[in-house]
Design a protein around this motif. Sequence first.
Motif, short mmCIF file in Angstrom:
data_model
loop_
_atom_site.label_atom_id
_atom_site.label_comp_id
_atom_site.label_asym_id
_atom_site.label_seq_id
_atom_site.Cartn_x
_atom_site.Cartn_y
_atom_site.Cartn_z
N GLY A 186 0.73 -0.80 -0.24
CA GLY A 186 0.08 0.01 -0.15
C GLY A 186 0.82 1.13 0.31
O GLY A 186 1.37 1.19 1.13
N TYR A 187 0.88 2.04 -0.43
CA TYR A 187 1.12 2.95 -1.21
C TYR A 187 0.77 4.33 0.23
O TYR A 187 1.82 5.25 0.60
CB TYR A 187 0.69 4.16 -2.31
N GLU A 188 0.00 3.71 1.21
CA GLU A 188 -0.51 4.49 2.59
C GLU A 188 0.30 4.55 3.79
O GLU A 188 0.04 4.40 4.76
CB GLU A 188 -1.83 4.74 2.42
N GLU A 189 1.27 3.06 3.47
CA GLU A 189 2.02 2.57 4.68
C GLU A 189 3.73 3.08 4.54
O GLU A 189 3.57 3.58 3.78
CB GLU A 189 1.71 0.91 4.24
N GLU A 193 8.75 4.63 -0.17
CA GLU A 193 10.15 3.99 -1.23
C GLU A 193 10.69 5.38 -0.85
O GLU A 193 12.07 5.20 -0.44
CB GLU A 193 9.53 3.05 -2.68
N ARG A 194 10.47 6.10 -0.76
CA ARG A 194 11.45 7.58 -1.38
C ARG A 194 11.78 7.77 0.43
O ARG A 194 12.82 8.10 0.66
CB ARG A 194 10.40 8.33 -1.12
N LYS A 220 3.36 -2.17 -6.45
CA LYS A 220 3.57 -1.17 -7.20
C LYS A 220 4.27 -1.01 -8.14
O LYS A 220 3.66 0.45 -8.68
CB LYS A 220 5.14 -0.52 -5.74
N GLU A 221 4.62 -1.96 -8.92
CA GLU A 221 5.64 -1.50 -10.38
C GLU A 221 4.41 -1.69 -11.76
O GLU A 221 4.16 -0.36 -12.34
CB GLU A 221 6.13 -2.47 -10.38
N LYS A 234 19.09 -1.49 -5.15
CA LYS A 234 19.06 -0.22 -4.44
C LYS A 234 19.32 -0.86 -3.13
O LYS A 234 19.95 -0.26 -2.15
CB LYS A 234 17.86 1.15 -4.51
N MET A 235 17.88 -1.47 -2.76
CA MET A 235 17.53 -1.74 -1.58
C MET A 235 17.98 -3.54 -1.38
O MET A 235 17.78 -3.90 -0.58
CB MET A 235 16.25 -1.84 -1.32
#
Length: 303
Positions: A186-189, A193-194, A220-221, A234-235
């Motif tokens: 969820g983007y709200e969580e 990623e930023r 998310k992709e 990156k991670m």
Amino acid sequence: MLSFSTCWNSGRHTAGDTMLREIKELGFEQIELGHGIRLSLMPGIQQMYDAGEIRFSSLHNFCPLPVEVMHASPDCYLLSAAYSNERDRAIKHTFQTIDFAQRLGAPFVVMHMGEVPIGPVTDSLIKLAKAGKLLSREFVRQKLRVVKKREAAAAPYLQRSKDALRKIADYAGERNIRLGVEGRRGYEEIPSEREFPELLDELNSPVLGYWHDLGHIQIKENLCFLNHEEWLKKMGPRAFGCHVQDCIWPAQDHQPPFAGDVDLKKLVPLLPPACSMVWEMSPRKTAVEIRQSVAKWKEHFGE
């Protein structure tokens, strides 16, 4: 060595030992205790561990699941919660999970951090994608609104999560337990990623690392929030572990590997060799489907 999460079968068992044996019959010698583990399953789990019949790779916070959590609003048990008494409850139950991990010889606890309370915005975007509106004007407008809303509201919730995680990391370090902060669907969580690299850099603790989830990040992709391969480049070096699952476009995750659209051959080599690989399957998947998937996995990646 591969591990397997009890999220697949904990809901249909009343005895912990039979739950674990069902997983062992799939060919897994290590197990992650998921956050659906009820207290009633604990005697059988402890019995098998004490007898040397099973090893645990990790526990997923909260584990065991406290009775009060089952009947409470999820908001009452978030590290990002607005009220201190709610955050304190979340921290207390996380400490209990860490203690249990130490008792069972599990080196990792997988963490969810919380969320920014802007509603189920990711589900709204998934609904548009399913309706064939991915990258339509409606989708783009809604996504931009979501990003602006989250960016405007996130700071205090992210800070509260960091403050709580700092306490938890100190507690875990004293017990030689490492914490994997999971990448969420969820983007709200929290964290986004930023925010993720900054969070790990700021806390700068050897017991804190990243926990990748192949299904969550693929979603998310699919919603055009990131590039899965670039994110993992990156991670990946900071990953303690990975929840292994596939995803059928756009958001049907917890599928057996090679049953969906995740480019496993490209992504899995980006994870460290010592990364704990934990299969996290939907309860709807059959033992036959899982065994077939395990065989394909071993063909490509070995044991």
